[in-house]
Scaffold this motif. Structure first.
Motif, short mmCIF file in Angstrom:
data_model
loop_
_atom_site.label_atom_id
_atom_site.label_comp_id
_atom_site.label_asym_id
_atom_site.label_seq_id
_atom_site.Cartn_x
_atom_site.Cartn_y
_atom_site.Cartn_z
N LEU A 157 0.82 -1.22 0.00
CA LEU A 157 0.00 0.00 0.00
C LEU A 157 0.85 1.27 0.00
CD1 LEU A 157 -2.81 -1.10 2.48
CD2 LEU A 157 -3.04 -0.74 0.00
N SER A 207 0.64 3.94 -2.99
CA SER A 207 0.28 5.33 -2.71
C SER A 207 1.41 6.27 -3.10
CB SER A 207 -0.11 5.52 -1.24
OG SER A 207 0.98 5.26 -0.38
N TYR A 240 1.14 9.16 -6.14
CA TYR A 240 1.44 10.57 -5.89
C TYR A 240 2.34 11.16 -6.97
CZ TYR A 240 1.61 14.72 -2.98
OH TYR A 240 1.45 15.98 -2.51
N LEU A 261 -3.84 12.01 -0.33
CA LEU A 261 -2.94 10.94 -0.70
C LEU A 261 -1.61 11.07 0.04
CD1 LEU A 261 -2.60 8.42 -2.41
CD2 LEU A 261 -1.81 9.87 -4.30
N LEU A 288 -2.37 9.85 3.48
CA LEU A 288 -2.45 8.39 3.49
C LEU A 288 -1.07 7.76 3.44
CD1 LEU A 288 -4.11 5.74 3.33
CD2 LEU A 288 -4.10 6.03 0.83
N HIS A 289 -0.20 8.26 2.58
CA HIS A 289 1.15 7.72 2.46
C HIS A 289 1.91 7.88 3.78
CE1 HIS A 289 4.57 6.26 0.16
NE2 HIS A 289 5.30 7.25 0.64
#
Length: 193
Positions: A114, A118, A122, A133, A136-137
């Motif tokens: 993941l 991610s 980006y 994003l 999230l990263h």
């Protein structure tokens, strides 16, 4: 602790599994060290980690012996039973990954996958600059750090509990032979040891 047999130490982890493990340690460390700059070192390390995780998944699906996911990923009920044994101090020694370790392998590989996805998203024109994003990263990076800490803690705990140097075992690929009460892990996933 029960006495182990005098047989030769069995090979548990292949050279490829051990090299991928070391590659993941190195690439994740580099990506973490360069997390603020997000330059080429971070990006290359992320892709190396993603590639190593993908290769480990391929070995987990198509490999042999203790490297196969089907050999060490247990049913949730079996894993909870093992966790209760750990809390009581009665958990058996496993020649391969124990049930909690098996699920940790999946969690680590999933999180790296993941993170890599991610991070790659980006860099695309479609997702460049999206705050959610980037968040999230970063959150996945912290999640991976927590999983690594739990993994290292589990290795130390299990090494002490079973008087076995698991770091050395990962470097050499060999563990002490099974003794009475040890589990060789050859039962198919979902069966109690």
């Amino acid at each position: 602790m029960s006495k182990r047999s005098e047989a030769a130490p069995p090979r548990v982890w292949s050279r490829s599994v051990r090299l991928l493990h070391l590659g993941l340690i190195g690439s994740v460390t580099v990506a973490w060290v360069f997390r603020e700059d997000l330059g080429p070192a971070h990006e290359v390390a992320g892709y190396v980690a993603l590639g190593a995780a993908a290769l480990r998944c391929a070995i987990g699906l198509a490999g042999q012996g203790h490297a196969r996911f089907g050999q060490f990923v247990r049913a949730p009920s079996d894993t909870l039973g093992y966790a209760r044994q750990v809390l009581r101090g009665t958990a058996p020694r496993y020649i391969g990954h124990n049930p909690l370790g098996g699920w940790m392998v999946l969690a680590l590989l999933g999180c790296i996958g993941l993170l890599g996805a991610s991070g790659w998203l980006y860099t695309t024109d479609l997702f460049w600059g999206y705050g959610w994003l980037a968040w999230l990263h970063a959150a996945l990076g912290w999640t991976l750090l927590a999983l690594v800490a739990l993994h290292v803690g589990g290795v130390v705990f299990t090494s002490i509990a079973h008087r076995e140097n698991l770091v050395k075992a990962m470097l050499t690929g060999r563990k002490a032979p099974p003794g009475p009460g040890d589990v060789d892990g050859s039962q198919p996933s979902g069966q109690n040891p």
